[in-house]
Design an enzyme around this catalytic site. Structure first.
Site, PDB file in Angstrom:
ATOM      1  N   SER A  22      33.546  45.929  49.123  1.00 52.51           N
ATOM      2  CA  SER A  22      32.891  44.609  49.128  1.00 52.51           C
ATOM      3  C   SER A  22      32.369  44.166  50.500  1.00 52.51           C
ATOM      4  O   SER A  22      31.292  43.550  50.563  1.00 52.51           O
ATOM      5  CB  SER A  22      33.824  43.549  48.555  1.00 52.51           C
ATOM      6  OG  SER A  22      34.093  43.839  47.208  1.00 52.51           O
ATOM      7  N   THR A  67      41.904  40.227  45.889  1.00 51.70           N
ATOM      8  CA  THR A  67      42.256  41.444  45.168  1.00 51.70           C
ATOM      9  C   THR A  67      43.781  41.616  45.158  1.00 51.70           C
ATOM     10  O   THR A  67      44.524  40.738  45.618  1.00 51.70           O
ATOM     11  CB  THR A  67      41.483  42.669  45.730  1.00 51.70           C
ATOM     12  OG1 THR A  67      41.718  43.780  44.863  1.00 51.70           O
ATOM     13  CG2 THR A  67      41.888  43.030  47.135  1.00 51.70           C
ATOM     14  N   LYS A  71      45.889  38.083  43.034  1.00 51.18           N
ATOM     15  CA  LYS A  71      45.014  37.405  42.052  1.00 51.18           C
ATOM     16  C   LYS A  71      45.726  36.284  41.296  1.00 51.18           C
ATOM     17  O   LYS A  71      45.084  35.326  40.884  1.00 51.18           O
ATOM     18  CB  LYS A  71      44.471  38.432  41.052  1.00 51.18           C
ATOM     19  CG  LYS A  71      43.404  39.329  41.625  1.00 51.18           C
ATOM     20  CD  LYS A  71      42.896  40.258  40.543  1.00 51.18           C
ATOM     21  CE  LYS A  71      41.687  41.023  40.990  1.00 51.18           C
ATOM     22  NZ  LYS A  71      40.980  41.646  39.883  1.00 51.18           N
ATOM     23  N   ASN A  92      39.603  35.928  41.174  1.00 45.39           N
ATOM     24  CA  ASN A  92      39.122  36.962  42.104  1.00 45.39           C
ATOM     25  C   ASN A  92      38.045  36.444  43.050  1.00 45.39           C
ATOM     26  O   ASN A  92      37.614  37.166  43.946  1.00 45.39           O
ATOM     27  CB  ASN A  92      38.631  38.210  41.346  1.00 45.39           C
ATOM     28  CG  ASN A  92      37.273  38.004  40.703  1.00 45.39           C
ATOM     29  OD1 ASN A  92      36.843  36.874  40.503  1.00 45.39           O
ATOM     30  ND2 ASN A  92      36.602  39.083  40.384  1.00 45.39           N
ATOM     31  N   ALA A 132      46.695  46.725  28.354  1.00 50.58           N
ATOM     32  CA  ALA A 132      46.969  45.295  28.146  1.00 50.58           C
ATOM     33  C   ALA A 132      47.381  44.663  29.477  1.00 50.58           C
ATOM     34  O   ALA A 132      48.109  43.675  29.505  1.00 50.58           O
ATOM     35  CB  ALA A 132      48.050  45.115  27.088  1.00 50.58           C
ATOM     36  N   GLY A 133      46.918  45.239  30.582  1.00 54.60           N
ATOM     37  CA  GLY A 133      47.212  44.684  31.912  1.00 54.60           C
ATOM     38  C   GLY A 133      46.177  43.638  32.300  1.00 54.60           C
ATOM     39  O   GLY A 133      45.466  43.090  31.442  1.00 54.60           O
ATOM     40  N   GLY A 243      33.019  52.586  35.596  1.00 52.13           N
ATOM     41  CA  GLY A 243      33.233  51.186  35.957  1.00 52.13           C
ATOM     42  C   GLY A 243      32.401  50.679  37.128  1.00 52.13           C
ATOM     43  O   GLY A 243      32.591  49.542  37.573  1.00 52.13           O
TER      44      GLY A 243
END
Ligand code: ATR
Length: 283
Positions: A22, A67, A71, A92, A132-133, A243
């Site tokens: 970033s 991050t 979060k 975030n 499921a996180g 991603g």
């Protein structure tokens, strides 16, 4: 890049942050847009978190990303949350306003926007999520907002999948949810891997019958760019994505929250690809 007395400061907090793409991407986005601003990495120890916003107030930081592992932990220190961040209990992106520090979450909306750019039709789609996180939760809530017709959730720890399903039903009582379905009937328009399987272990997170029953597959992992799941998708000639674009559009949305301007998407994508190729070059 030119830095002078009027340069505005943005950044990312986390621990670690040295791997983050970033700082380069957002600094280049500011430059490309003619905005006099830079974006810096802030590796923050947990004991510093209660004092961080005072420090950012004093140093006139205008906004920052959050991050792992902060979060959720940043929430008590913010003044307000967007509806999405409040629902997820996770932030975030933070922006300084006249009303104080406001927390947003672009994790799920970044995912949706990355596929909308490819003309994926969410409305009425049957979707299967693996995991499921935190990422699965953000994406599942964003999917519920774009009127998918059904959502399957498969997770190693069944009670986490149950908890996610209950949370979603509270928000969208009409959403048809199946937890840990055994068979893929009647198929899925979209399968999304939100687990970390395939990142370092070269394993596929789901059996071939679920893969073959899917018309589009996204693995939110971007490093490595071609995971075992995406290799399976290619083998069965199923369109697929990694991603990287989700990461891109999370950043695009953060830039737009901070600046109120449209983000320079192409320049940001170029920056991410450069960072990713550098990772491989340095290996
Ligand atoms: P993130 O914020 O990236 O979503 P997370 O909240 O730690 O990270 O969630 C990781 C997800 O990957 C979880 O769904 C986790 O399953 P559990 O809930 O059972 O822990 C899943 N995961 C990670 N490693 C796994 C493995 N080896 N096998 C199966 N699932 C795995």
């Amino acid at each position: 890049m030119r830095i002078d007395g009027k340069t505005r400061l943005y950044g990312i907090i986390g621990n670690p942050v040295s791997h983050s793409f970033s700082p380069k991407m957002q600094s280049e986005a500011f430059f490309e847009s003619g905005i006099n601003a830079v974006y810096l990495p802030f590796p923050v120890e947990e004991k510093a978190l209660p004092h961080l916003l005072t420090f950012f107030d004093i140093t006139k930081i205008h906004g920052f990303n959050v991050t792992v592992p902060y979060k959720e932990k940043i929430l008590p220190f913010l003044d307000h949350l967007s509806t999405k961040a409040e629902r997820l209990g996770s932030v975030n992106t933070v922006v300084k306003t006249d009303d104080g520090w406001i927390g947003h979450s672009t994790d799920g909306t970044g995912f949706i926007r990355s596929l909308e750019e490819k003309n994926f039709q969410f409305k009425g789609a049957r979707v299967l999520i693996l995991g499921a996180g935190g990422s699965a939760k953000a994406i599942a809530h964003a999917l519920a907002d774009v009127e998918i017709s059904s959502l399957g959730i498969i997770n190693r720890t069944a009670n986490k999948a149950d908890a996610l399903a209950k949370d979603l039903i509270l928000h969208k009582p009409d959403l048809n949810i199946q937890v840990n379905p055994r068979i893929p009937a009647p198929g899925y328009e979209l399968l999304i891997n939100c687990t970390s399987i395939g990142m370092i272990d070269d394993l596929c997170p789901i059996s071939e019958d679920f893969i073959k029953a899917s018309s589009f597959i996204v693995d939110i992992i971007y490093n490595p760019p071609l995971t075992p799941l995406l290799r399976q998708a290619q083998k069965h000639q199923i369109p697929s994505e990694n991603g990287l674009d989700m990461l891109l559009y999370q950043g695009v949305e953060a830039f737009e929250i901070w600046t109120g301007q449209k983000a320079p998407v192409e320049a940001m994508k170029k920056s991410l690809l450069e960072s990713l190729s550098k990772v491989f070059f340095d290996k």
